[in-house]
Every structure is written in structure tokens, then in C-alpha cells.
Design a protein around this motif. Structure first.
Motif, PDB file in Angstrom:
ATOM      1  N   PRO A 173      64.276 -60.445  -9.113  1.00 54.42           N
ATOM      2  CA  PRO A 173      65.325 -59.215  -8.063  1.00 54.42           C
ATOM      3  C   PRO A 173      64.415 -59.257  -7.121  1.00 54.42           C
ATOM      4  O   PRO A 173      63.043 -58.139  -7.506  1.00 54.42           O
ATOM      5  CB  PRO A 173      65.937 -58.555  -9.511  1.00 54.42           C
ATOM      6  N   ILE A 194      67.435 -49.883  -9.403  1.00 56.80           N
ATOM      7  CA  ILE A 194      66.744 -49.229 -11.087  1.00 56.80           C
ATOM      8  C   ILE A 194      64.691 -48.829 -10.596  1.00 56.80           C
ATOM      9  O   ILE A 194      64.502 -49.229  -9.667  1.00 56.80           O
ATOM     10  CB  ILE A 194      66.260 -50.103 -11.339  1.00 56.80           C
ATOM     11  N   LYS A 236      61.488 -48.209 -12.016  1.00 53.98           N
ATOM     12  CA  LYS A 236      60.660 -48.097 -12.927  1.00 53.98           C
ATOM     13  C   LYS A 236      59.030 -48.067 -13.330  1.00 53.98           C
ATOM     14  O   LYS A 236      58.655 -47.965 -12.138  1.00 53.98           O
ATOM     15  CB  LYS A 236      61.592 -49.024 -13.829  1.00 53.98           C
ATOM     16  N   ALA A 280      58.159 -51.699 -23.068  1.00 53.06           N
ATOM     17  CA  ALA A 280      59.090 -50.758 -24.129  1.00 53.06           C
ATOM     18  C   ALA A 280      60.380 -49.990 -23.919  1.00 53.06           C
ATOM     19  O   ALA A 280      60.020 -48.559 -24.578  1.00 53.06           O
ATOM     20  CB  ALA A 280      57.957 -50.364 -24.910  1.00 53.06           C
ATOM     21  N   ALA A 303      59.240 -47.967 -21.804  1.00 54.32           N
ATOM     22  CA  ALA A 303      58.953 -46.539 -21.176  1.00 54.32           C
ATOM     23  C   ALA A 303      59.650 -45.986 -20.144  1.00 54.32           C
ATOM     24  O   ALA A 303      59.142 -46.422 -18.907  1.00 54.32           O
ATOM     25  CB  ALA A 303      57.725 -46.257 -21.159  1.00 54.32           C
ATOM     26  N   GLN A 336      63.373 -51.914  -7.647  1.00 60.92           N
ATOM     27  CA  GLN A 336      64.304 -53.038  -8.234  1.00 60.92           C
ATOM     28  C   GLN A 336      65.386 -52.808  -7.268  1.00 60.92           C
ATOM     29  O   GLN A 336      66.289 -52.413  -8.084  1.00 60.92           O
ATOM     30  CB  GLN A 336      63.608 -54.162  -8.793  1.00 60.92           C
ATOM     31  N   GLU A 337      66.299 -54.300  -7.299  1.00 57.38           N
ATOM     32  CA  GLU A 337      67.096 -54.189  -6.736  1.00 57.38           C
ATOM     33  C   GLU A 337      68.119 -54.404  -8.485  1.00 57.38           C
ATOM     34  O   GLU A 337      67.508 -55.402  -8.965  1.00 57.38           O
ATOM     35  CB  GLU A 337      67.233 -55.819  -6.214  1.00 57.38           C
ATOM     36  N   TYR A 338      69.479 -53.848  -8.603  1.00 51.67           N
ATOM     37  CA  TYR A 338      69.998 -53.718 -10.089  1.00 51.67           C
ATOM     38  C   TYR A 338      70.261 -54.596  -9.756  1.00 51.67           C
ATOM     39  O   TYR A 338      71.242 -55.272  -9.648  1.00 51.67           O
ATOM     40  CB  TYR A 338      70.826 -52.156  -9.910  1.00 51.67           C
ATOM     41  N   VAL A 339      70.356 -56.018 -11.348  1.00 50.58           N
ATOM     42  CA  VAL A 339      70.881 -57.119 -11.414  1.00 50.58           C
ATOM     43  C   VAL A 339      71.653 -56.870 -12.470  1.00 50.58           C
ATOM     44  O   VAL A 339      71.464 -56.591 -13.438  1.00 50.58           O
ATOM     45  CB  VAL A 339      69.936 -57.673 -11.564  1.00 50.58           C
ATOM     46  N   GLU A 365      72.041 -59.968 -20.508  1.00 51.88           N
ATOM     47  CA  GLU A 365      70.410 -59.502 -20.190  1.00 51.88           C
ATOM     48  C   GLU A 365      70.660 -60.281 -21.340  1.00 51.88           C
ATOM     49  O   GLU A 365      70.939 -60.654 -22.051  1.00 51.88           O
ATOM     50  CB  GLU A 365      70.363 -57.780 -20.075  1.00 51.88           C
ATOM     51  N   PHE A 421      76.044 -55.428 -24.168  1.00 50.80           N
ATOM     52  CA  PHE A 421      75.958 -53.365 -23.466  1.00 50.80           C
ATOM     53  C   PHE A 421      77.628 -53.451 -23.914  1.00 50.80           C
ATOM     54  O   PHE A 421      77.969 -52.253 -23.149  1.00 50.80           O
ATOM     55  CB  PHE A 421      75.572 -53.739 -22.143  1.00 50.80           C
ATOM     56  N   ILE A 453      72.018 -51.251 -19.688  1.00 50.51           N
ATOM     57  CA  ILE A 453      70.200 -51.322 -19.408  1.00 50.51           C
ATOM     58  C   ILE A 453      69.604 -51.181 -20.799  1.00 50.51           C
ATOM     59  O   ILE A 453      69.886 -50.226 -21.340  1.00 50.51           O
ATOM     60  CB  ILE A 453      69.441 -50.839 -18.244  1.00 50.51           C
ATOM     61  N   LEU A 454      68.593 -51.389 -20.980  1.00 51.19           N
ATOM     62  CA  LEU A 454      67.864 -50.604 -22.330  1.00 51.19           C
ATOM     63  C   LEU A 454      67.241 -50.022 -22.001  1.00 51.19           C
ATOM     64  O   LEU A 454      66.410 -50.399 -20.649  1.00 51.19           O
ATOM     65  CB  LEU A 454      67.487 -52.077 -22.525  1.00 51.19           C
ATOM     66  N   ARG A 499      68.009 -61.620 -16.478  1.00 57.46           N
ATOM     67  CA  ARG A 499      69.920 -60.948 -16.640  1.00 57.46           C
ATOM     68  C   ARG A 499      70.812 -62.041 -15.196  1.00 57.46           C
ATOM     69  O   ARG A 499      69.842 -62.656 -14.578  1.00 57.46           O
ATOM     70  CB  ARG A 499      69.595 -60.023 -16.355  1.00 57.46           C
ATOM     71  N   LEU A 553      63.358 -60.367 -15.435  1.00 55.67           N
ATOM     72  CA  LEU A 553      63.180 -58.931 -14.722  1.00 55.67           C
ATOM     73  C   LEU A 553      61.642 -59.252 -15.344  1.00 55.67           C
ATOM     74  O   LEU A 553      60.778 -57.889 -15.157  1.00 55.67           O
ATOM     75  CB  LEU A 553      63.557 -57.979 -16.490  1.00 55.67           C
TER      76      LEU A 553
HETATM   77  N1  LIG Z   1      66.127 -55.701 -11.987  1.00 58.02           N
HETATM   78  C1  LIG Z   1      66.435 -55.297 -12.894  1.00 58.02           C
HETATM   79  N2  LIG Z   1      68.072 -55.083 -12.800  1.00 58.02           N
HETATM   80  C2  LIG Z   1      68.616 -55.189 -13.993  1.00 58.02           C
HETATM   81  N3  LIG Z   1      68.477 -54.275 -14.967  1.00 58.02           N
HETATM   82  C3  LIG Z   1      67.024 -54.093 -14.822  1.00 58.02           C
HETATM   83  C4  LIG Z   1      66.171 -54.505 -13.899  1.00 58.02           C
HETATM   84  N4  LIG Z   1      65.334 -54.334 -14.512  1.00 58.02           N
HETATM   85  C5  LIG Z   1      65.220 -53.596 -15.484  1.00 58.02           C
HETATM   86  N5  LIG Z   1      65.982 -53.455 -15.739  1.00 58.02           N
HETATM   87  C6  LIG Z   1      66.455 -52.677 -17.370  1.00 58.02           C
HETATM   88  O1  LIG Z   1      65.563 -52.223 -18.006  1.00 58.02           O
HETATM   89  C7  LIG Z   1      65.428 -52.347 -19.489  1.00 58.02           C
HETATM   90  C8  LIG Z   1      63.382 -52.588 -19.414  1.00 58.02           C
HETATM   91  O2  LIG Z   1      62.959 -53.003 -17.935  1.00 58.02           O
HETATM   92  P1  LIG Z   1      61.747 -54.089 -17.775  1.00 58.02           P
HETATM   93  O3  LIG Z   1      61.619 -54.228 -16.672  1.00 58.02           O
HETATM   94  O4  LIG Z   1      62.058 -55.473 -19.614  1.00 58.02           O
HETATM   95  O5  LIG Z   1      60.885 -53.168 -18.825  1.00 58.02           O
HETATM   96  P2  LIG Z   1      60.216 -53.070 -19.953  1.00 58.02           P
HETATM   97  O6  LIG Z   1      58.882 -53.889 -19.980  1.00 58.02           O
HETATM   98  O7  LIG Z   1      60.335 -51.811 -19.982  1.00 58.02           O
HETATM   99  O8  LIG Z   1      60.963 -53.297 -21.085  1.00 58.02           O
HETATM  100  C9  LIG Z   1      65.366 -54.117 -19.167  1.00 58.02           C
HETATM  101  O9  LIG Z   1      65.661 -54.750 -20.478  1.00 58.02           O
HETATM  102  C10 LIG Z   1      67.338 -53.500 -18.452  1.00 58.02           C
HETATM  103  O10 LIG Z   1      68.097 -53.700 -18.948  1.00 58.02           O
END
Ligand SMILES: Nc1ncnc2c1ncn2[C@@H]1O[C@H](COP(=O)(O)OP(=O)(O)O)[C@@H](O)[C@H]1O
Ligand SMILES: [Mg+2]
Length: 364
Positions: A143, A161, A163, A169, A171, A202-205, A209, A227, A237-238, A292, A302
Motif C-alpha cells: 500500500p 494509518i 504507525k 507487535a 507498538a 500508509q494508505e489504509y487497506v 486481514e 474483526f 485493525i490489530l 490485507r 503489510l
Molecule cells: N496499510 C494498512 N492498512 C490497514 N491496516 C493496517 C495497515 N498497516 C497496518 N495495519 C493494521 O495495523 C496492524 C499492525 O500493523 P503492522 O504493519 O502489521 O505492524 P506491527 O509490526 O506492529 O505488527 C496490522 O495488523 C493491521 O491490522
């Protein structure tokens, strides 16, 4: 920034498997992070649970187990270097995930067989902008993303999103991570930048999942995060709470299901993408790819997780069970993959090493 991580054990010392099978037992050193001042007793219990269970799995088979806390003083290495195999449960040192790869690198440099991924894979995957660039370069669907240097381009598509760029994990991922208007995006980027060195937007998808797990070259049954019970108004989202705060609304709203109910065609596509992702990041040992679907049902990657959580209640173990392996079998296979690879490397070194006492070639 550091994040909480769990790995670990403590115990005794080892000596090894002439990996072919004498019966004298293999010396296995189980490495773990003993934690940091901000770890709760529960965090430490989480680490020690895997350490103790893995110790028991090999100990009852007659192998010699040493459980070793990893600290900066390098005393751990004096013991670990005498092992036939290091079973690495360190996801960081003193809770700092950025030290994870140093532990593996030290063992690789000394030529000691170690479970899981290499220094290179761990280091590259932990830095999501690096992994995303490499995966994109390999033609994989990532994405749209950018590293926000304290601010964000007004043209970035929403929802997005926000992050941490170098954590795992979940975080730094919470209910406020997904933003759907510019003002909130700017505010979230500013707040995250205060907390984390680097922030990824990042663009939200928003579709289903999935997780695809690997042990060696073997692909495990696909898992899905359901979910459907996420609280009203919360993005699916997680989050950190969903992953670690047992019984929280986010936890109850993000339920892992394995095997996932997916049509064969989609399963093949997910596995193909996950497999290329794993190979692009030179994955070995064991790993998990998070993906996703978008609204059109297309999969997006992701992230690639080398050495994911190995506790019996974590995702990889759940996938292994769906493949018919109990926890002991999963652990044994992870050790086996590491030893086989080390044997190959040892054989290659022997093949190429100059002989100690060169003799004149006789012809007669
Ligand atoms: N681009 C995205 N679009 C939608 N959900 C996302 C995206 N990036 C992360 N997420 C959500 O956030 C959670 C954690 O992000 P992730 O990139 O897997 O990082 P981590 O290393 O913390 O697991 C993912 O399991 C998902 O549910
Ligand atoms: Mg993830």
C-alpha cells in the motif's frame, strides 16, 4: 524507540548434536531477553513460559539445556558459543527491539547454529521503509506509504494509518492510528513524531486481514483476524490493546481464525505473494507475513515478520496446529531447520578449506 518484547529463559549449559545422531544429546542454549525496568511480572512470565516449555521439550529428549538471559556484558556469549544449537527467543535486549539483530549477528559471526532469521532479515524487516522499498522493487503489492518527517504531504490519500516505522507487535498502534481527515492526520503525525524516531504513513487497506506462516520452506495454513466483533466506531485493525491486553474490547474484537475460510484461488494468491515476500527478505527459519485485501479483493502486503512470537498461544503455533503439528513438533522443526542449514554451511566450509598439511600430489 524501544518496544516491549518477549523472548526468553534461564538455566544451564550445553553441548551438542553431531547433528546426525550419536545419542549423547545435543547442547542447546535457549537465549532470552530478561526484560527491562518497565516490564510487568506478566511480561516476564510470557517470556519465561516459552523458554521453559522449549527447554522441557528438548530436555525430556535427553538434550542438554542451558537457559541464558542476554545482557550487554556478553557473558551470555561465553556460554552460548559452546552450544551445538542456539534456540533464539530474543526479540530485543532489555526490551529494545533494535538490539535483536545484534544477538543473531554475533552468533552468525562466530559460526554458531541459531534458530530463526539472519541478522540481515531481522534488521531490514524491522525498518518498514527499507522492507517496503525492497518488496516494492520485487513487484509486490505494498500500500502507498511515505516516511513523515514531522509533516505530511496534503496529497496523501485518506484514510491513512500512521504507525512507527521501526517497531513491531503493534507498538504505537491504537484506536487513533487510522485517520480520515487532513487535520487529524497532521495532528497524529506530530504526536507520533514526538514518541517515535521515524513515523510511517500508509494508505489504509480495509478488507480482510490474513497471516501466512513459514517454517523453513514449508507454508502453514492461512490465518485470518476476524474483526466482526470490533466495538462500534473502531477501525478494524490489530491495535496494541488488541494484541496484548487480554479481555480488552480490542482483544475481543480481533479474533484469530485458523485455517481461514478462503476460496482456493485466493489462498493460492496469498501464498504466492507471501512466498515471494519471504524470499525477497531472504527469510529463513520461521516467519509470518501480514496481508490485507482492498475493497476489490486484491491482496496487499503489510509487513514481513521474521522470528514472530513463538509462544504456544501465538499465531505461528496456531497455524502449526492447523497443519497437524503440536507445539513440540513446531519447536522441533524450527531447531531441525537451523541445524540442517548449519550442517550445510559447515560442509561447505570444509569443502573449501585448504587442507592443513598439504601433500605433494603423487603420480605413479
Ligand atoms: N496499510 C494498512 N492498512 C490497514 N491496516 C493496517 C495497515 N498497516 C497496518 N495495519 C493494521 O495495523 C496492524 C499492525 O500493523 P503492522 O504493519 O502489521 O505492524 P506491527 O509490526 O506492529 O505488527 C496490522 O495488523 C493491521 O491490522
Ligand atoms: Mg504485524
Amino acid at each position: 524507540m524501544a518496544s516491549d518484547h518477549r523472548p526468553g529463559a534461564r538455566g544451564k549449559a550445553c553441548r551438542a548434536p553431531s547433528a546426525g545422531g550419536g545419542g549423547a544429546g545435543v547442547k542447546i542454549a535457549i537465549l532470552f531477553d530478561p526484560g527491562a525496568a518497565d516490564w510487568t511480572p506478566e511480561d516476564i512470565r510470557g517470556v519465561m513460559k516459552a523458554v521453559d516449555e522449549i527447554g522441557t521439550i528438548f530436555g525430556t529428549k535427553g538434550h542438554k539445556i542451558r537457559k541464558i538471559p542476554v545482557r550487554h556484558d556478553m557473558r551470555w556469549f561465553q556460554t552460548a558459543r559452546r552450544a551445538d544449537l542456539v534456540f533464539n527467543l530474543c526479540e530485543g535486549v532489555h526490551g529494545k527491539s533494535e538490539w535483536e539483530e545484534h544477538v543473531v549477528g554475533t552468533l552468525e559471526f562466530a559460526g554458531i547454529p541459531v534458530t530463526g532469521a539472519s541478522l540481515w532479515t531481522l534488521a531490514a524487516c524491522r525498518r518498514k521503509p527499507i522492507a517496503n522499498s525492497l518488496l516494492q522493487q520485487a513487484g509486490l503489492p505494498i500500500p502507498r506509504w511515505t516516511v513523515a518527517q514531522g509533516k505530511i504531504d496534503d496529497a496523501f490519500p485518506l484514510p491513512a494509518i500512521v504507525k512507527p516505522a521501526a517497531e513491531d507487535a503493534s507498538a504505537g498502534v491504537d484506536r487513533g492510528s487510522v485517520v480520515s481527515d487532513r487535520k487529524t492526520l497532521r495532528a497524529r503525525v506530530a504526536a507520533m513524531t514526538e514518541q517515535f524516531d521515524e513515523v510511517l504513513v500508509q494508505e489504509y487497506v480495509g478488507g480482510r486481514e490474513f497471516n501466512v506462516g513459514f517454517v523453513g520452506n514449508r507454508v502453514l495454513p492461512i490465518a485470518e483476524i476476524d474483526f466482526s466483533r470490533m466495538p462500534e466506531g473502531a477501525w478494524p485493525i490489530l491495535t496494541y490493546a488488541g494484541k496484548w491486553e487480554i479481555g480488552s474490547p480490542d482483544d475481543l474484537g480481533s479474533v484469530p481464525v485458523c485455517p481461514a475460510a478462503v476460496p482456493q484461488k485466493l489462498a493460492d494468491r496469498l501464498v504466492r505473494i507471501a512466498d515471494l515476500s519471504w524470499r525477497t527478505m531472504q527469510g529463513k527459519g520461521y516467519g509470518r507475513i501480514d496481508l490485507r485485501l482492498d475493497d476489490a479483493g486484491r491482496p496487499w502486503v503489510l509487513e514481513v515478520n521474521p522470528n514472530p512470537d513463538l509462544n504456544d498461544d501465538a499465531g505461528l503455533s496456531r497455524m502449526a496446529k492447523a497443519a497437524g503439528w503440536d507445539y513440540a513438533e513446531l519447536v522441533r522443526r524450527i531447531a531441525e531447520v537451523a541445524l540442517r542449514e548449519a550442517q550445510g554451511a559447515k560442509a561447505a566450509r570444509e569443502l573449501l578449506a585448504p587442507s592443513r598439511r598439504p601433500r605433494a600430489t603423487r603420480t605413479a
